[in-house]
Enzyme design. Structure first.
Site: not given
Ligand code: UT7
Length: 331
Positions: A116, A256, A286
């Site tokens: 990225c 980004h 992204n």
């Molecule tokens: O571009 C290159 C670099 N990449 C980035 O900068 C990405 C960085 N990371 C992120 O943007 C975020 O971590 C994500 C958007 C990928 C995920 O968001 P998050 O707020 O960190 O979610 P999480 O992984 O902590 O998950 C929170 C909850 C989980 O459920 P439980 O365990 O709390 O019950 C996940 O299973 O949200 C759940 N979850 C979803 N729910 C609905 C994860 N993905 C989804 C989804 N829809 N698509």
């Protein structure tokens, strides 16, 4: 001899027609539109459809329109650098396909992979060729067909990415405007958190790697998020400090577009108000190497000669960095 600055003298983007909405993703994986919007800021993304359509298709669109817009002779282009993690083929470089298609018969070209942060790495490299005094026209294109490496059964990654391309022309500045400074970093110890397991020399493609779905993006979202928030904000604040720039003197942050929350944290750290932050994550998601030039393209008409702008990114590798540009033209 006075230093030659590399100025961006034109910018052009391209996104494919197909719009993949959050609502359509709801039909594909267990997710919902509100979750995606509130956790990432994304409403929809573009997808390049069609058989045998690679990243070069989008890059060629962007570069050929850039050439037309600036009315330059493709034979005068010295170099084309393509930032991408989704090359058409392992080899030859996608840059070669682009130069051939646009008639840049005298240019050499190569691909550059910094995930990225790819566009920032490519832009600083392209600028160095101009600053050397030997090269007069360099094209830097950031392009990715992320849909080719995204697992549309994995809700943690498939909601984030989209396809797109953006290109800039670099020329020696007639004044003192252009790329003023860059701060780039990489840390390979971040590789386990964001990578593609198979398809490289370590794990070449096999029935087993395909069955195990190892040709897709693997991301530990939360870990990447923490690194991204800290490092993107840090490097953006540091490039301001070392160039003596206050928030008032910065016209735009060009971040980004990985997650709106990361962008907000970066802008906050820099002391910038929302109106100074370029955004298109809601419509394109992204696009990896494409995000920053796509932003510049969409905001081009609002940029004025002499504006101080800060480009900033974080991505797989880990890689991150910021570039300070004095904008060189009114459109
Ligand atoms: O571009 C290159 C670099 N990449 C980035 O900068 C990405 C960085 N990371 C992120 O943007 C975020 O971590 C994500 C958007 C990928 C995920 O968001 P998050 O707020 O960190 O979610 P999480 O992984 O902590 O998950 C929170 C909850 C989980 O459920 P439980 O365990 O709390 O019950 C996940 O299973 O949200 C759940 N979850 C979803 N729910 C609905 C994860 N993905 C989804 C989804 N829809 N698509």
């Amino acid at each position: 001899m006075p230093k030659i600055h590399a100025a961006i003298t034109a910018v052009q983007g391209y996104v494919p027609e197909y719009v993949l909405t959050n609502e359509e993703l709801e039909q594909m994986v267990d997710t919902n539109s509100e979750w995606i919007l509130s956790r990432t800021g994304i409403r929809e993304r573009r997808i390049l459809k069609g058989k045998d359509q690679g990243t070069s298709v989008m890059a060629i669109e962007a570069v050929s329109k850039l050439i037309d817009k600036k009315n330059i002779n493709p034979a005068d282009i010295d170099l084309l650098i393509c930032a991408t993690v989704t090359p058409d083929m392992v080899f030859p470089a996608t840059a070669n396909l682009i130069t051939d298609a646009v008639g840049a018969v005298n240019a050499f070209g190569y691909d550059l992979n910094a995930a990225c942060s790819g566009f920032l790495y490519a832009l600083s490299t392209g600028a160095a060729f101009i600053e050397s005094g030997k090269y007069k026209k360099v094209i830097v294109v950031g392009a990715d067909k992320m849909s080719s490496i995204v697992d549309y059964t994995d809700r943690a990654t498939c909601i984030i990415f989209g396809d797109g391309a953006g290109a800039v022309l670099l020329e020696p500045s007639q004044t003192d405007e252009g790329v003023m400074d860059y701060l780039l970093h990489s840390d390979g110890s971040g590789a386990p958190y964001l990578h593609q397991k198979a398809g490289g020399s370590r794990r070449p493609a096999s029935h087993q790697t395909v069955d195990a779905r190892e040709h897709f993006v693997y991301q530990e979202g939360q870990a990447v998020f923490k690194f991204a928030v800290n490092n993107m904000a840090d490097v953006s604040a540091r490039i301001m400090e070392r160039n003596g720039l206050t928030a008032n003197q910065v016209a735009f942050l060009v971040p980004h577009q990985a997650n709106k929350r990361i962008i907000d944290a970066t802008a906050h750290r820099m002391g910038l108000t929302d109106d100074k932050v370029m955004l298109n994550i809601d419509r394109y998601g992204n696009t990896t190497s494409g995000t920053i030039p796509l932003c510049l393209w969409e905001y081009e008409s609002r940029l004025k000669k002499g504006d101080n702008i800060i480009l900033s990114a974080f991505g797989g590798g880990f890689t991150w960095g910021a570039i300070y540009i004095k904008w060189a033209y009114n459109s």
